[in-house]
Design an enzyme around this catalytic site. Structure first.
Site, PDB file in Angstrom:
ATOM      1  N   ASP A  11      22.291  47.541  26.817  1.00 62.04           N
ATOM      2  CA  ASP A  11      21.592  46.317  26.780  1.00 62.04           C
ATOM      3  C   ASP A  11      20.104  46.553  27.165  1.00 62.04           C
ATOM      4  O   ASP A  11      19.585  47.740  26.918  1.00 62.04           O
ATOM      5  CB  ASP A  11      22.306  45.262  27.588  1.00 62.04           C
ATOM      6  CG  ASP A  11      22.314  45.664  29.199  1.00 62.04           C
ATOM      7  OD1 ASP A  11      21.625  46.857  29.380  1.00 62.04           O
ATOM      8  OD2 ASP A  11      23.049  45.157  29.961  1.00 62.04           O
ATOM      9  N   THR A  15      17.420  34.513  20.821  1.00 63.91           N
ATOM     10  CA  THR A  15      18.150  33.293  20.123  1.00 63.91           C
ATOM     11  C   THR A  15      17.842  32.102  20.723  1.00 63.91           C
ATOM     12  O   THR A  15      18.499  31.297  20.529  1.00 63.91           O
ATOM     13  CB  THR A  15      19.607  33.870  20.418  1.00 63.91           C
ATOM     14  OG1 THR A  15      19.739  33.992  21.776  1.00 63.91           O
ATOM     15  CG2 THR A  15      20.078  35.063  19.511  1.00 63.91           C
ATOM     16  N   TYR A  32      11.943  30.529  15.143  1.00 66.10           N
ATOM     17  CA  TYR A  32      13.005  31.875  15.027  1.00 66.10           C
ATOM     18  C   TYR A  32      13.611  32.036  13.615  1.00 66.10           C
ATOM     19  O   TYR A  32      13.714  33.380  13.372  1.00 66.10           O
ATOM     20  CB  TYR A  32      13.975  30.849  15.846  1.00 66.10           C
ATOM     21  CG  TYR A  32      15.375  31.520  15.835  1.00 66.10           C
ATOM     22  CD1 TYR A  32      15.773  32.887  16.383  1.00 66.10           C
ATOM     23  CD2 TYR A  32      16.316  30.888  14.736  1.00 66.10           C
ATOM     24  CE1 TYR A  32      17.112  33.383  16.453  1.00 66.10           C
ATOM     25  CE2 TYR A  32      17.711  31.735  14.772  1.00 66.10           C
ATOM     26  CZ  TYR A  32      18.085  32.636  15.578  1.00 66.10           C
ATOM     27  OH  TYR A  32      19.402  33.447  15.194  1.00 66.10           O
TER      28      TYR A  32
HETATM   29  P1  NDP Z   1      23.452  35.788  22.143  1.00 67.07           P
HETATM   30  O1  NDP Z   1      22.292  34.917  22.431  1.00 67.07           O
HETATM   31  O2  NDP Z   1      24.795  35.460  22.638  1.00 67.07           O
HETATM   32  O3  NDP Z   1      22.955  37.257  22.493  1.00 67.07           O
HETATM   33  C1  NDP Z   1      21.882  37.847  22.309  1.00 67.07           C
HETATM   34  C2  NDP Z   1      21.641  38.977  22.997  1.00 67.07           C
HETATM   35  O4  NDP Z   1      20.541  39.685  22.562  1.00 67.07           O
HETATM   36  C3  NDP Z   1      21.898  38.847  24.474  1.00 67.07           C
HETATM   37  O5  NDP Z   1      22.779  39.892  24.758  1.00 67.07           O
HETATM   38  C4  NDP Z   1      20.450  39.223  25.171  1.00 67.07           C
HETATM   39  O6  NDP Z   1      20.460  39.978  26.460  1.00 67.07           O
HETATM   40  C5  NDP Z   1      19.916  40.385  23.844  1.00 67.07           C
HETATM   41  N1  NDP Z   1      18.451  40.521  23.919  1.00 67.07           N
HETATM   42  C6  NDP Z   1      17.553  39.325  23.876  1.00 67.07           C
HETATM   43  N2  NDP Z   1      16.270  39.740  24.189  1.00 67.07           N
HETATM   44  C7  NDP Z   1      16.616  41.039  24.262  1.00 67.07           C
HETATM   45  C8  NDP Z   1      15.724  42.286  24.606  1.00 67.07           C
HETATM   46  N3  NDP Z   1      14.287  42.212  24.451  1.00 67.07           N
HETATM   47  N4  NDP Z   1      16.228  43.543  24.601  1.00 67.07           N
HETATM   48  C9  NDP Z   1      17.584  43.859  24.525  1.00 67.07           C
HETATM   49  N5  NDP Z   1      18.467  42.700  24.287  1.00 67.07           N
HETATM   50  C10 NDP Z   1      18.122  41.620  24.165  1.00 67.07           C
HETATM   51  O7  NDP Z   1      23.261  35.856  20.371  1.00 67.07           O
HETATM   52  P2  NDP Z   1      24.806  35.850  19.571  1.00 67.07           P
HETATM   53  O8  NDP Z   1      25.559  36.890  20.061  1.00 67.07           O
HETATM   54  O9  NDP Z   1      25.000  34.390  19.232  1.00 67.07           O
HETATM   55  O10 NDP Z   1      23.875  36.386  18.409  1.00 67.07           O
HETATM   56  C11 NDP Z   1      24.098  37.516  17.440  1.00 67.07           C
HETATM   57  C12 NDP Z   1      23.357  37.511  16.191  1.00 67.07           C
HETATM   58  O11 NDP Z   1      23.686  36.431  15.566  1.00 67.07           O
HETATM   59  C13 NDP Z   1      21.713  37.341  16.268  1.00 67.07           C
HETATM   60  O12 NDP Z   1      21.260  38.103  15.391  1.00 67.07           O
HETATM   61  C14 NDP Z   1      21.517  35.845  16.131  1.00 67.07           C
HETATM   62  O13 NDP Z   1      20.231  35.682  15.788  1.00 67.07           O
HETATM   63  C15 NDP Z   1      22.443  35.668  15.167  1.00 67.07           C
HETATM   64  N6  NDP Z   1      22.750  34.201  15.028  1.00 67.07           N
HETATM   65  C16 NDP Z   1      23.348  33.429  16.116  1.00 67.07           C
HETATM   66  C17 NDP Z   1      23.470  32.218  16.006  1.00 67.07           C
HETATM   67  C18 NDP Z   1      24.104  31.365  17.216  1.00 67.07           C
HETATM   68  O14 NDP Z   1      24.364  30.324  16.884  1.00 67.07           O
HETATM   69  N7  NDP Z   1      23.901  31.936  18.365  1.00 67.07           N
HETATM   70  C19 NDP Z   1      23.813  31.547  14.545  1.00 67.07           C
HETATM   71  C20 NDP Z   1      23.126  32.434  13.547  1.00 67.07           C
HETATM   72  C21 NDP Z   1      22.866  33.750  13.731  1.00 67.07           C
HETATM   73  P3  NDP Z   1      20.014  39.113  27.563  1.00 67.07           P
HETATM   74  O15 NDP Z   1      21.374  38.429  27.958  1.00 67.07           O
HETATM   75  O16 NDP Z   1      19.675  40.092  28.596  1.00 67.07           O
HETATM   76  O17 NDP Z   1      19.104  38.208  27.415  1.00 67.07           O
END
Ligand code: NDP
Length: 301
Positions: free
Chosen positions: A30, A70, A133
């Site tokens: 992470d 996200t 986004y």
């Molecule tokens: P989440 O928001 O659950 O998870 C995103 C993760 O990215 C978190 O663990 C967050 O960590 C991490 N993150 C954010 N910024 C950084 C950073 N600078 N460095 C490292 N880690 C970072 O998202 P999802 O699991 O739902 O999304 C997975 C994928 O699916 C993404 O590509 C998203 O764009 C895509 N998607 C998601 C949708 C949705 O409804 N959620 C819909 C369509 C596509 P931390 O907790 O530390 O911030």
């Protein structure tokens, strides 16, 4: 096989830790520094130099990116960070994947489309994001494609996970506290479980490893479609029929225009998944089965 997973604690990242484990040794990161067999590494997508160094240190055969910025509404005001994380970090991963001759597995969104019409979007349809986004996710896709690395990009919609909060759990909670709920009824899409997103990525990757011609962009969501209002109604009925003591009497449909947000949302989030199903000989379950399973786990606590 060595696999580097970024964003291990997100909805999809958490499920990928499980699903990828049968393919090889997974180094899961992470944004925080962690001790690994390859030294102390962090997968911070806002620190591009350290990201490149982490990939280089692990030298994986597969990079799986589940991390993303996200926060759709916040992205409108935190543009620089959203751009670095969703676009520029994808470029770093893609460049490194190309250099290592590794695969890059990445997730994107139906928000690359403008949300007009009622037909499910196919991979070849024109893109036109309605919010920042979506624009950063589209740029990320394009940078990956331009790098020439072997890639699988899965565009999905309305992601939920059993772990943590999600729309369905929030609806059940609110139904216990309020007599009336107002829920948007003119956005159509498909709730997609993070477990399905992880499992399909692994199945697809397994085939792609032996057949690089499968590289490309794919739409991935369960079958069927719903609105947020119908989704909420389904969840509430399910909870009630399973003995939950709910106060709610009315779930009222409202229009998107009655619930203004900093970022616009597309009305049509339907995704045509034929390319994915045909390319990888996959069956996609209906959206209700995943939602029901997640609710059963939650209600039985
Ligand atoms: P989440 O928001 O659950 O998870 C995103 C993760 O990215 C978190 O663990 C967050 O960590 C991490 N993150 C954010 N910024 C950084 C950073 N600078 N460095 C490292 N880690 C970072 O998202 P999802 O699991 O739902 O999304 C997975 C994928 O699916 C993404 O590509 C998203 O764009 C895509 N998607 C998601 C949708 C949705 O409804 N959620 C819909 C369509 C596509 P931390 O907790 O530390 O911030």
């Amino acid at each position: 096989m060595k696999i580097l997973l970024l964003g291990k604690n997100g909805q999809v990242g958490w499920e990928l830790q499980r699903a990828l484990s049968v393919l090889g040794d997974v180094v899961a990161l992470d944004r925080h520094p962690a001790s690994t067999p390859y030294g102390e590494l962090k997968g911070d997508l806002s620190d591009l130099d350290s990201l490149r160094a982490a990939i280089s240190a692990v030298s994986p055969q597969v990079i799986v990116n589940a991390a993303a910025y996200t926060a759709v509404d916040k992205a409108e005001s935190e543009r620089e960070t959203a751009h670095i994380v969703n676009a520029l970090a994808s470029q770093v991963m893609a460049e490194e994947a190309k250099r290592l001759d590794a695969w890059l597995v990445h997730y994107s969104t139906d928000y690359v489309f403008d949300g007009t019409g009622t037909t499910p979007w196919s991979e070849t349809d024109s893109v036109a994001p309605v919010n920042y986004y979506g624009a950063t996710k589209l740029e990320g896709e394009r940078l990956i494609q331009a790098s020439g690395c072997k890639h699988l990009i899965f565009r999905t919609s309305w992601v939920y996970a059993a772990r943590g909060n999600n729309f369905a759990k929030t609806m059940v909670r609110l139904a216990k506290e309020r007599q009336t709920l107002n829920v948007i009824a003119d956005q159509v899409g498909v709730p997609t479980g993070a477990d399905l997103l992880a499992d399909v990525a692994v199945l697809a990757l397994q085939q792609a490893l032996h057949n690089p011609d499968l590289a490309g962009v794919y739409h991935l969501a369960p079958s069927g479609e719903t609105t947020w209002h119908a989704y909420a109604s389904y969840v509430i009925e399910f909870a009630r029929s399973h003995g939950e003591d709910l106060m709610v009497e009315a779930v009222n449909p409202i229009a998107t225009t009655e619930y203004p947000t900093p970022a616009s949302r597309p009305l049509n989030s339907r995704l045509d998944t034929a390319k994915l199903r045909n390319s990888f000989t996959l069956h996609l379950p209906d959206w209700q089965s995943g939602v029901t399973r997640m609710l059963m786990e939650d209600l039985n606590k």
